[in-house]
Design an enzyme around this catalytic site. Structure first.
Site: not given
Length: 404
Positions: A206, A225, A254, A346
């Site tokens: 970020r 997302f 999202d 991830c």
């Protein structure tokens, strides 16, 4: 002490200090759930002390590779103290920090995050479940805190034969918490948020996005997302530092309205509003939105793709690869020439090399070429160790579309 005897040739990974023993590697032996066992090679040579899990495919997880080590309360007090002290080695610009990262800290199945003055722990294996009370006290002792909330509701507990458990384990207090991250603030609820409440592993990514926004002065940003809008806040922080907020358009997508509501609240929490920015928050399926934007002819200077785990294990990799390819293909079509794509996986079942190949294939199908400007990963308080490469679960690429 009960003993696990391995099949011939199955001792090699433990000799390299890998902490897992799979069911298929065991010749004989067993124990109760979470009980400490002595792991031996086929000829009786000591390999490790480990926690036994009678229902998991990972049948044992190593506590120590030192034969003289005693696995007792003092062992766990020392392990927790080492893990907490190790975080002082890193420059972590937040009061939201991962203090224990499972195998990387010698405590397989234990995840502990600190949010301000509150600890949140996940006990995800039979071994740490058996030692839960000792570990809880050791964590508070190591940090000097008094509050520990349990979020043992991840799917990994089911594979260990453990039921989900949530609630205050030590002390009590509000579950709604606001943390500082770099130059901004983020709120979360440790009782209902994803994982332990938030995605601390993306902290440095970020910050990198904020730096890119400051340098490149993005006018149109798409955050897919987005969860509670961490990357959206980072983009705004970067644009503010560059004096480039006026006229900026940010779209956050999202499929959770509560997450989007918190994302919208984060703009107000950080003082963004009235600067001539346009912020959209879409409760929708990302793939659908990407296709609609292509049909509408919309384009963006910067896009973030941070999807959920598509492939928890290697067995899911083929199906997950198709899903990753599809969203990256669509995103690359929406990216302006010279634009920046931050794309992540991830999934533990998707290696860094495979993820690169997936994004490359997506670019070919989209008719888009780009530079791999950077590789990103989890923040350093989520470490990967030399002996445990599976710890590298978060992979990220910064792709810059080549100018026309």
């Amino acid at each position: 002490m009960k003993t696990l005897r391995l099949k011939p040739g199955k001792e090699r990974s433990m000799q390299r200090r890998h902490p897992w023993v799979f069911e298929s590697a065991i010749a004989r032996g067993g124990a109760d759930s979470g009980e400490t066992v002595r792991v031996e090679s086929h000829d009786g040579t000591f390999l490790a002390w480990a926690a036994f899990s009678p229902l998991s495919k990972i049948r044992a997880r190593a506590w120590s590779f030192v034969e003289t080590q005693r696995i007792d309360a003092a062992f766990f007090v020392a392990a927790c103290a080492r893990a907490v002290a190790a975080r002082g080695l890193f420059d972590l610009q937040s009061d939201g920090v991962r203090l224990v990262h499972g195998e990387a800290d010698g405590l397989p199945g234990l995840i502990v995050d600190r949010y301000g003055d509150t600890l949140v722990a996940q006990f995800l294996s039979a071994g740490v479940e058996r030692w839960k009370d000792v570990l809880a006290d050791a964590l508070l002792r190591a940090t000097g805190l008094t509050k520990l909330y349990e979020r043992s509701d991840a799917s990994g507990r089911e594979r260990e034969g453990l039921k989900p458990v949530t609630g205050w384990l030590r002390g009590e207090g509000p579950t709604e918490i606001t943390i500082r991250e770099h130059d901004w603030k983020l709120s979360l609820d440790i009782a209902t948020g994803h994982k332990t409440g938030f995605y601390l592993d993306q902290r440095d990514s970020r910050q990198r996005f904020a730096e890119l926004a400051k340098h490149r002065r993005f006018k149109r940003v798409l955050n897919c997302f987005c969860y509670t809008g961490g990357f959206t806040v980072a983009a705004l922080a970067g644009l503010k530092a560059a004096g480039a907020l006026e006229g900026a358009e940010l779209v956050s997508v999202d499929s959770s309205q509560p997450a989007l509501d918190r994302a919208r609240g984060h703009l107000a929490l950080n003082g963004f509003g009235g600067e001539g920015i346009k912020a959209e928050f879409l409760d929708a399926n990302v793939n659908t939105v990407l296709r609609e934007f292509i049909d509408q002819g919309r384009t963006f200077d910067a896009i973030v793709l941070d999807p959920p785990k598509f492939a928890p294990t290697v067995a899911h990799a083929e199906r997950a690869a198709r899903a990753y390819k599809d969203i990256n293909r669509l995103a690359l079509k929406l990216l302006e020439p010279g634009g920046v794509l931050l794309t992540f996986s991830c999934s533990g079942g998707i290696s860094a090399d495979l993820f690169h190949k997936i994004v490359a294939s997506a670019g070919l199908d989209a008719g888009v070429d780009g530079y791999i400007a950077e590789r990103l990963g989890a923040a350093p308080d989520h470490p990967m160790t030399i002996e445990f490469p599976e710890g590298e679960y978060l992979k990220g690429l910064v792709v810059v579309r080549k100018p026309a």
